[in-house]
Design a protein around this motif. Structure first.
Motif, PDB file in Angstrom:
ATOM      1  N   TYR A 168      10.352 -12.169  -1.924  1.00 40.53           N
ATOM      2  CA  TYR A 168      10.435 -13.407  -1.145  1.00 40.53           C
ATOM      3  C   TYR A 168      11.627 -14.255  -1.577  1.00 40.53           C
ATOM      4  O   TYR A 168      12.324 -14.845  -0.743  1.00 40.53           O
ATOM      5  N   ALA A 169      11.877 -14.329  -2.875  1.00 45.57           N
ATOM      6  CA  ALA A 169      12.970 -15.156  -3.396  1.00 45.57           C
ATOM      7  C   ALA A 169      14.334 -14.610  -2.992  1.00 45.57           C
ATOM      8  O   ALA A 169      15.307 -15.373  -2.914  1.00 45.57           O
ATOM      9  N   ALA A 170      14.435 -13.322  -2.708  1.00 48.15           N
ATOM     10  CA  ALA A 170      15.713 -12.725  -2.326  1.00 48.15           C
ATOM     11  C   ALA A 170      16.269 -13.351  -1.050  1.00 48.15           C
ATOM     12  O   ALA A 170      17.485 -13.404  -0.850  1.00 48.15           O
ATOM     13  N   ALA A 188      13.118   0.693   7.934  1.00 50.75           N
ATOM     14  CA  ALA A 188      13.469   1.895   7.185  1.00 50.75           C
ATOM     15  C   ALA A 188      13.040   1.830   5.719  1.00 50.75           C
ATOM     16  O   ALA A 188      13.280   2.779   4.974  1.00 50.75           O
ATOM     17  N   ALA A 189      12.414   0.747   5.305  1.00 53.51           N
ATOM     18  CA  ALA A 189      12.100   0.524   3.885  1.00 53.51           C
ATOM     19  C   ALA A 189      11.335   1.688   3.275  1.00 53.51           C
ATOM     20  O   ALA A 189      10.291   2.086   3.781  1.00 53.51           O
ATOM     21  N   ARG A 190      11.900   2.190   2.190  1.00 48.23           N
ATOM     22  CA  ARG A 190      11.281   3.285   1.451  1.00 48.23           C
ATOM     23  C   ARG A 190      10.844   2.853   0.055  1.00 48.23           C
ATOM     24  O   ARG A 190      10.054   3.525  -0.583  1.00 48.23           O
ATOM     25  N   ASP A 191      11.432   1.756  -0.404  1.00 49.55           N
ATOM     26  CA  ASP A 191      11.067   1.236  -1.723  1.00 49.55           C
ATOM     27  C   ASP A 191      11.378  -0.257  -1.779  1.00 49.55           C
ATOM     28  O   ASP A 191      11.819  -0.841  -0.786  1.00 49.55           O
ATOM     29  N   VAL A 192      11.151  -0.841  -2.917  1.00 46.78           N
ATOM     30  CA  VAL A 192      11.317  -2.286  -3.086  1.00 46.78           C
ATOM     31  C   VAL A 192      12.765  -2.721  -2.848  1.00 46.78           C
ATOM     32  O   VAL A 192      13.018  -3.801  -2.307  1.00 46.78           O
ATOM     33  N   GLY A 193      13.709  -1.883  -3.208  1.00 43.54           N
ATOM     34  CA  GLY A 193      15.124  -2.211  -2.995  1.00 43.54           C
ATOM     35  C   GLY A 193      15.446  -2.486  -1.533  1.00 43.54           C
ATOM     36  O   GLY A 193      16.208  -3.394  -1.215  1.00 43.54           O
ATOM     37  N   TRP A 194      14.842  -1.695  -0.648  1.00 42.55           N
ATOM     38  CA  TRP A 194      15.043  -1.906   0.787  1.00 42.55           C
ATOM     39  C   TRP A 194      14.460  -3.250   1.222  1.00 42.55           C
ATOM     40  O   TRP A 194      15.035  -3.940   2.061  1.00 42.55           O
ATOM     41  N   LEU A 195      13.306  -3.581   0.680  1.00 40.86           N
ATOM     42  CA  LEU A 195      12.673  -4.861   1.039  1.00 40.86           C
ATOM     43  C   LEU A 195      13.519  -6.040   0.562  1.00 40.86           C
ATOM     44  O   LEU A 195      13.682  -7.033   1.276  1.00 40.86           O
ATOM     45  N   ILE A 196      14.056  -5.918  -0.635  1.00 45.87           N
ATOM     46  CA  ILE A 196      14.928  -6.978  -1.168  1.00 45.87           C
ATOM     47  C   ILE A 196      16.188  -7.086  -0.303  1.00 45.87           C
ATOM     48  O   ILE A 196      16.607  -8.194   0.068  1.00 45.87           O
ATOM     49  N   ALA A 197      16.778  -5.946   0.027  1.00 47.57           N
ATOM     50  CA  ALA A 197      17.972  -5.962   0.889  1.00 47.57           C
ATOM     51  C   ALA A 197      17.648  -6.570   2.255  1.00 47.57           C
ATOM     52  O   ALA A 197      18.445  -7.342   2.805  1.00 47.57           O
ATOM     53  N   HIS A 244       0.839  -1.211   0.000  1.00 46.00           N
ATOM     54  CA  HIS A 244       0.000   0.000   0.000  1.00 46.00           C
ATOM     55  C   HIS A 244       0.868   1.252   0.000  1.00 46.00           C
ATOM     56  O   HIS A 244       0.568   2.224  -0.686  1.00 46.00           O
ATOM     57  N   ARG A 245       1.943   1.198   0.778  1.00 49.66           N
ATOM     58  CA  ARG A 245       2.845   2.343   0.913  1.00 49.66           C
ATOM     59  C   ARG A 245       3.730   2.534  -0.313  1.00 49.66           C
ATOM     60  O   ARG A 245       3.973   3.660  -0.750  1.00 49.66           O
ATOM     61  N   VAL A 246       4.263   1.449  -0.827  1.00 52.34           N
ATOM     62  CA  VAL A 246       5.139   1.454  -2.004  1.00 52.34           C
ATOM     63  C   VAL A 246       4.567   0.433  -2.979  1.00 52.34           C
ATOM     64  O   VAL A 246       4.871  -0.745  -2.879  1.00 52.34           O
ATOM     65  N   PRO A 247       3.715   0.859  -3.884  1.00 59.16           N
ATOM     66  CA  PRO A 247       3.054  -0.108  -4.770  1.00 59.16           C
ATOM     67  C   PRO A 247       4.043  -0.992  -5.542  1.00 59.16           C
ATOM     68  O   PRO A 247       5.038  -0.502  -6.076  1.00 59.16           O
ATOM     69  N   PHE A 248       3.779  -2.288  -5.510  1.00 61.60           N
ATOM     70  CA  PHE A 248       4.540  -3.243  -6.306  1.00 61.60           C
ATOM     71  C   PHE A 248       3.621  -4.390  -6.684  1.00 61.60           C
ATOM     72  O   PHE A 248       2.619  -4.644  -6.025  1.00 61.60           O
ATOM     73  N   SER A 249       3.986  -5.075  -7.748  1.00 62.98           N
ATOM     74  CA  SER A 249       3.149  -6.143  -8.288  1.00 62.98           C
ATOM     75  C   SER A 249       3.326  -7.439  -7.493  1.00 62.98           C
ATOM     76  O   SER A 249       4.262  -7.582  -6.699  1.00 62.98           O
ATOM     77  N   ILE A 250       2.441  -8.371  -7.769  1.00 58.23           N
ATOM     78  CA  ILE A 250       2.553  -9.706  -7.161  1.00 58.23           C
ATOM     79  C   ILE A 250       3.841 -10.379  -7.627  1.00 58.23           C
ATOM     80  O   ILE A 250       4.504 -11.066  -6.850  1.00 58.23           O
ATOM     81  N   ALA A 251       4.217 -10.148  -8.882  1.00 59.27           N
ATOM     82  CA  ALA A 251       5.474 -10.707  -9.386  1.00 59.27           C
ATOM     83  C   ALA A 251       6.663 -10.152  -8.600  1.00 59.27           C
ATOM     84  O   ALA A 251       7.601 -10.893  -8.260  1.00 59.27           O
ATOM     85  N   MET A 252       6.630  -8.869  -8.270  1.00 58.19           N
ATOM     86  CA  MET A 252       7.709  -8.266  -7.489  1.00 58.19           C
ATOM     87  C   MET A 252       7.710  -8.819  -6.065  1.00 58.19           C
ATOM     88  O   MET A 252       8.776  -9.009  -5.473  1.00 58.19           O
ATOM     89  N   LEU A 253       6.541  -9.089  -5.521  1.00 59.83           N
ATOM     90  CA  LEU A 253       6.471  -9.708  -4.201  1.00 59.83           C
ATOM     91  C   LEU A 253       7.171 -11.067  -4.220  1.00 59.83           C
ATOM     92  O   LEU A 253       7.884 -11.422  -3.277  1.00 59.83           O
ATOM     93  N   THR A 254       7.016 -11.801  -5.304  1.00 60.86           N
ATOM     94  CA  THR A 254       7.698 -13.087  -5.457  1.00 60.86           C
ATOM     95  C   THR A 254       9.208 -12.884  -5.486  1.00 60.86           C
ATOM     96  O   THR A 254       9.960 -13.644  -4.862  1.00 60.86           O
ATOM     97  N   VAL A 255       9.669 -11.856  -6.171  1.00 62.87           N
ATOM     98  CA  VAL A 255      11.100 -11.537  -6.217  1.00 62.87           C
ATOM     99  C   VAL A 255      11.606 -11.187  -4.812  1.00 62.87           C
ATOM    100  O   VAL A 255      12.685 -11.631  -4.399  1.00 62.87           O
TER     101      VAL A 255
END
Length: 147
Positions: A51-53, A94-103, A38-49
């Protein structure tokens, strides 16, 4: 209770706790992905990425750092794993975008791989004659942390 027996129990609890805390920290963030989405919109495919990280960090820990506790010792490596858990949690907070979530997921995988490997080896050290006790304890810690 003798001092040696008390020390043994505390060591078992520390190794068990290390494994449980690692797995708990890796699963606690899962319900928050709806908030992140909701805060940083991303697709279901990105959610899979995202999780896979986790697997990247976990594989690095298990393949390249698996014997670190044999070299440095169980306690120093356990502290390193706990520090990695703290880094992963900080990245998620501190996540501000998808990169933070992947990290955060990579750091989480690294922390769990390092912590579970160290904790399991520590339990085997504490139960040298009966390895199935160490295996059972490690499995219980894993399931308790995930649960």
């Amino acid at each position: 209770m003798e001092v040696g027996e008390e020390r043994h129990r505390l060591s078992v609890a520390a190794a068990f706790g290390l494994i449980a805390i690692g797995f708990a920290s890796s699963t606690l963030v899962s319900p928050l992905y709806a908030f992140y989405q909701h805060r940083v919109p991303f697709s279901i495919a990105m959610l899979t990425v995202i999780y896979a990280a986790y697997v990247i960090g976990n594989l690095v820990a298990l393949l390249f750092l698996g014997r670190l506790s044999d070299r440095l010792g169980r306690r120093p490596t356990a502290l390193l794993a706990l520090a990695a858990i703290a880094v992963a949690v900080a990245l998620f907070l501190a996540a501000r975008d998808v990169g933070w979530l992947i990290a955060g997921r990579i750091a989480s995988g690294l922390a769990v791989g390092l912590g579970s490997g160290t904790g399991t080896a520590w339990l085997v050290d504490l139960h040298p004659r009966i390895n199935r006790h160490a295996t059972l304890l490690a499995t219980q810690a894993n399931l308790g942390g995930v649960g």
